[in-house]
Design a protein around this motif. Structure first.
Motif, PDB file in Angstrom:
ATOM      1  N   GLY A  31       0.834  -1.187   0.000  1.00 16.34           N
ATOM      2  CA  GLY A  31       0.000   0.000   0.000  1.00 16.34           C
ATOM      3  C   GLY A  31       0.869   1.237   0.000  1.00 16.34           C
ATOM      4  N   PRO A  32       0.284   2.416   0.154  1.00 18.80           N
ATOM      5  CA  PRO A  32       1.070   3.655   0.126  1.00 18.80           C
ATOM      6  C   PRO A  32       2.118   3.756   1.228  1.00 18.80           C
ATOM      7  CG  PRO A  32      -1.281   4.104  -0.121  1.00 18.80           C
ATOM      8  CD  PRO A  32      -1.159   2.668   0.258  1.00 18.80           C
ATOM      9  N   ASN A  33       1.887   3.092   2.373  1.00 20.82           N
ATOM     10  CA  ASN A  33       2.772   3.267   3.524  1.00 20.82           C
ATOM     11  C   ASN A  33       3.758   2.124   3.746  1.00 20.82           C
ATOM     12  OD1 ASN A  33       1.361   5.640   4.029  1.00 20.82           O
ATOM     13  ND2 ASN A  33      -0.012   4.670   5.517  1.00 20.82           N
ATOM     14  N   LYS A  34       3.437   0.904   3.246  1.00 22.94           N
ATOM     15  CA  LYS A  34       4.288  -0.241   3.574  1.00 22.94           C
ATOM     16  C   LYS A  34       4.127  -1.336   2.538  1.00 22.94           C
ATOM     17  CE  LYS A  34       3.211  -3.216   6.878  1.00 22.94           C
ATOM     18  NZ  LYS A  34       3.028  -3.902   8.193  1.00 22.94           N
ATOM     19  N   THR A  35       5.229  -2.075   2.293  1.00 20.74           N
ATOM     20  CA  THR A  35       5.206  -3.286   1.469  1.00 20.74           C
ATOM     21  C   THR A  35       5.804  -4.424   2.281  1.00 20.74           C
ATOM     22  OG1 THR A  35       5.340  -2.113  -0.638  1.00 20.74           O
ATOM     23  CG2 THR A  35       6.086  -4.402  -0.616  1.00 20.74           C
ATOM     24  N   ASP A  36       5.148  -5.580   2.232  1.00 27.30           N
ATOM     25  CA  ASP A  36       5.572  -6.730   3.025  1.00 27.30           C
ATOM     26  C   ASP A  36       5.559  -7.973   2.132  1.00 27.30           C
ATOM     27  OD1 ASP A  36       5.398  -7.603   6.330  1.00 27.30           O
ATOM     28  OD2 ASP A  36       5.172  -9.154   4.809  1.00 27.30           O
ATOM     29  N   PHE A  37       6.725  -8.630   2.014  1.00 25.59           N
ATOM     30  CA  PHE A  37       6.837  -9.880   1.254  1.00 25.59           C
ATOM     31  C   PHE A  37       7.194 -11.004   2.204  1.00 25.59           C
ATOM     32  CE2 PHE A  37       9.402 -13.108  -0.865  1.00 25.59           C
ATOM     33  CZ  PHE A  37       8.535 -13.493  -1.886  1.00 25.59           C
ATOM     34  N   THR A  38       6.492 -12.144   2.072  1.00 27.75           N
ATOM     35  CA  THR A  38       6.707 -13.273   2.964  1.00 27.75           C
ATOM     36  C   THR A  38       6.738 -14.576   2.180  1.00 27.75           C
ATOM     37  OG1 THR A  38       5.498 -12.125   4.731  1.00 27.75           O
ATOM     38  CG2 THR A  38       5.899 -14.462   5.031  1.00 27.75           C
ATOM     39  N   SER A  39       7.678 -15.446   2.528  1.00 32.30           N
ATOM     40  CA  SER A  39       7.748 -16.795   1.968  1.00 32.30           C
ATOM     41  C   SER A  39       7.696 -17.792   3.122  1.00 32.30           C
ATOM     42  CB  SER A  39       9.045 -16.976   1.172  1.00 32.30           C
ATOM     43  OG  SER A  39       9.201 -18.330   0.779  1.00 32.30           O
ATOM     44  N   LEU A  40       6.801 -18.778   3.013  1.00 29.15           N
ATOM     45  CA  LEU A  40       6.594 -19.756   4.077  1.00 29.15           C
ATOM     46  C   LEU A  40       6.660 -21.160   3.503  1.00 29.15           C
ATOM     47  CD1 LEU A  40       3.370 -18.089   5.512  1.00 29.15           C
ATOM     48  CD2 LEU A  40       5.611 -17.929   6.581  1.00 29.15           C
ATOM     49  N   ASP A 194       0.706  -1.458  13.422  1.00 32.93           N
ATOM     50  CA  ASP A 194       2.002  -1.791  14.007  1.00 32.93           C
ATOM     51  C   ASP A 194       2.299  -0.889  15.190  1.00 32.93           C
ATOM     52  OD1 ASP A 194       3.522  -3.812  12.168  1.00 32.93           O
ATOM     53  OD2 ASP A 194       2.590  -2.384  10.783  1.00 32.93           O
ATOM     54  N   GLN A 195       2.824  -1.494  16.262  1.00 30.83           N
ATOM     55  CA  GLN A 195       3.279  -0.724  17.420  1.00 30.83           C
ATOM     56  C   GLN A 195       4.741  -1.074  17.697  1.00 30.83           C
ATOM     57  OE1 GLN A 195       0.302  -2.875  18.089  1.00 30.83           O
ATOM     58  NE2 GLN A 195      -0.818  -1.262  17.041  1.00 30.83           N
ATOM     59  N   PHE A 196       5.585  -0.051  17.706  1.00 25.97           N
ATOM     60  CA  PHE A 196       6.995  -0.185  18.063  1.00 25.97           C
ATOM     61  C   PHE A 196       7.208   0.673  19.306  1.00 25.97           C
ATOM     62  CE2 PHE A 196       6.611  -0.735  13.517  1.00 25.97           C
ATOM     63  CZ  PHE A 196       7.402  -1.836  13.237  1.00 25.97           C
ATOM     64  N   GLY A 197       7.140   0.073  20.490  1.00 31.91           N
ATOM     65  CA  GLY A 197       7.187   0.870  21.711  1.00 31.91           C
ATOM     66  C   GLY A 197       5.981   1.785  21.781  1.00 31.91           C
ATOM     67  N   ASP A 198       6.225   3.102  21.833  1.00 31.09           N
ATOM     68  CA  ASP A 198       5.135   4.079  21.872  1.00 31.09           C
ATOM     69  C   ASP A 198       4.695   4.548  20.487  1.00 31.09           C
ATOM     70  OD1 ASP A 198       5.136   4.027  24.659  1.00 31.09           O
ATOM     71  OD2 ASP A 198       6.671   5.590  24.789  1.00 31.09           O
ATOM     72  N   THR A 199       5.373   4.101  19.430  1.00 32.18           N
ATOM     73  CA  THR A 199       5.049   4.528  18.070  1.00 32.18           C
ATOM     74  C   THR A 199       4.004   3.596  17.463  1.00 32.18           C
ATOM     75  OG1 THR A 199       7.273   5.408  17.752  1.00 32.18           O
ATOM     76  CG2 THR A 199       5.973   4.975  15.779  1.00 32.18           C
ATOM     77  N   GLN A 200       2.929   4.171  16.915  1.00 31.19           N
ATOM     78  CA  GLN A 200       1.866   3.397  16.284  1.00 31.19           C
ATOM     79  C   GLN A 200       1.744   3.791  14.820  1.00 31.19           C
ATOM     80  OE1 GLN A 200      -1.828   3.332  18.470  1.00 31.19           O
ATOM     81  NE2 GLN A 200      -0.805   3.343  20.453  1.00 31.19           N
ATOM     82  N   LEU A 201       1.698   2.789  13.941  1.00 34.45           N
ATOM     83  CA  LEU A 201       1.624   3.000  12.499  1.00 34.45           C
ATOM     84  C   LEU A 201       0.443   2.218  11.930  1.00 34.45           C
ATOM     85  CD1 LEU A 201       5.411   2.453  11.649  1.00 34.45           C
ATOM     86  CD2 LEU A 201       4.274   4.617  12.188  1.00 34.45           C
ATOM     87  N   THR A 202      -0.202   2.789  10.923  1.00 37.41           N
ATOM     88  CA  THR A 202      -1.318   2.131  10.249  1.00 37.41           C
ATOM     89  C   THR A 202      -1.037   2.068   8.756  1.00 37.41           C
ATOM     90  OG1 THR A 202      -2.908   2.937  11.881  1.00 37.41           O
ATOM     91  CG2 THR A 202      -3.797   2.185   9.778  1.00 37.41           C
ATOM     92  N   SER A 203      -1.259   0.897   8.167  1.00 42.11           N
ATOM     93  CA  SER A 203      -1.031   0.695   6.736  1.00 42.11           C
ATOM     94  C   SER A 203      -2.257   0.033   6.122  1.00 42.11           C
ATOM     95  CB  SER A 203       0.198  -0.187   6.502  1.00 42.11           C
ATOM     96  OG  SER A 203       1.340   0.323   7.155  1.00 42.11           O
ATOM     97  N   ILE A 204      -2.728   0.568   5.011  1.00 38.00           N
ATOM     98  CA  ILE A 204      -3.867   0.021   4.284  1.00 38.00           C
ATOM     99  C   ILE A 204      -3.435  -0.246   2.849  1.00 38.00           C
ATOM    100  CG2 ILE A 204      -6.237   0.411   3.504  1.00 38.00           C
ATOM    101  CD1 ILE A 204      -6.622   2.253   5.883  1.00 38.00           C
ATOM    102  N   GLY A 205      -3.784  -1.409   2.329  1.00 35.75           N
ATOM    103  CA  GLY A 205      -3.411  -1.739   0.962  1.00 35.75           C
ATOM    104  C   GLY A 205      -4.137  -2.979   0.480  1.00 35.75           C
ATOM    105  N   VAL A 206      -3.483  -3.738  -0.363  1.00 44.56           N
ATOM    106  CA  VAL A 206      -4.042  -4.970  -0.910  1.00 44.56           C
ATOM    107  C   VAL A 206      -3.039  -6.102  -0.697  1.00 44.56           C
ATOM    108  CG1 VAL A 206      -5.469  -3.802  -2.628  1.00 44.56           C
ATOM    109  CG2 VAL A 206      -3.119  -4.447  -3.210  1.00 44.56           C
TER     110      VAL A 206
END
Length: 219
Positions: A31-40, A194-206
């Motif tokens: 999405g606009p804020n984050k990309t995540d690739f995973t292999s399992l 996502d929460q990293f300590g006190d930092t909170q992030l929101t990501s919306i995408g497909v």
């Protein structure tokens, strides 16, 4: 400190694709804020199914300049002893680009119904970088509903929390996926908190996932 995904998705795949010697999955959420690739991948090590090995590799990239400090990549392998259909335990080794190596001991508890799967993994992890003995908890729920012979509605949620020395919360996330499953392909809407300590992030995408099944040939 950045902690990352656990291998429960492999067990969900294995539960819903019984009769295959190996199940693998690749997934992309962007999405606009984050990309995540995973292999399992999930592979039994014995004919009776008592031992299995699960392997994860991932890369997570944040797109905003102020958030790139949270980028990470990692590899994890876990050897599980399947006590019964609901409970598995085993050691694992995890490497993360930010936190280094950690040795882990996990217990997997899973419940499967015709259209619903629930899995929970509490973990004790020893971090080589800090020497801390840490606690983690991971939950995943997946619900499906058939629309026709080839198409299913899909909803899944993953929740994760990490505590340094079992008391200091440093990392958590909630990942929601809603879409459709068509044979071995899934796609739809992805929302991450996502929460990293006190930092909170929101990501919306497909997201899109592809599952590869290797048949278990019997004589």
């Amino acid at each position: 400190m950045i902690k990352r995904n656990i291998l429960v998705a492999l067990f969900l795949m294995a539960l819903t694709h019984e009769g295959f010697a190996q199940v693998s999955q690749i997934g992309l959420a962007t999405g606009p804020n984050k990309t995540d690739f995973t292999s399992l991948s999930f592979r039994p090590l014995s004919a009776n199914g008592k031992f299995t090995i699960a392997t994860l590799a991932f890369f997570q990239k944040f797109h905003r300049q102020e958030e790139i400090i949270f980028d990470e990549a990692g590899v994890q392998s876990t050897l599980y002893w399947n006590i019964n259909r609901s409970i598995s335990v085993g050691p694992g080794l995890y490497y993360n680009s930010e936190t280094g190596f950690s040795e882990r001991l996990s217990m997997l508890y899973k419940v499967q119904l015709p259209s619903f799967v629930l899995a929970a993994i509490p973990t004790i992890a020893h971090a080589e970088k800090t020497g801390y003995l840490n606690g983690e908890l991971f939950l995943q729920m997946q619900w499906t509903r058939s629309l026709n012979d080839d198409l299913k509605l899909l909803f899944s949620a993953q929740l994760f929390a990490h505590w340094d020395q079992f008391s200091n919360h440093t990392r958590s996330f909630q990942q929601i996926r809603a879409g459709v499953a068509e044979e071995t392909t899934q796609y739809g809407l992805a929302i991450d908190f996502d929460q990293f300590g006190d930092t909170q992030l929101t990501s919306i995408g497909v997201f899109v996932r592809k599952i590869f099944q290797h048949e278990n040939h019997k004589p």
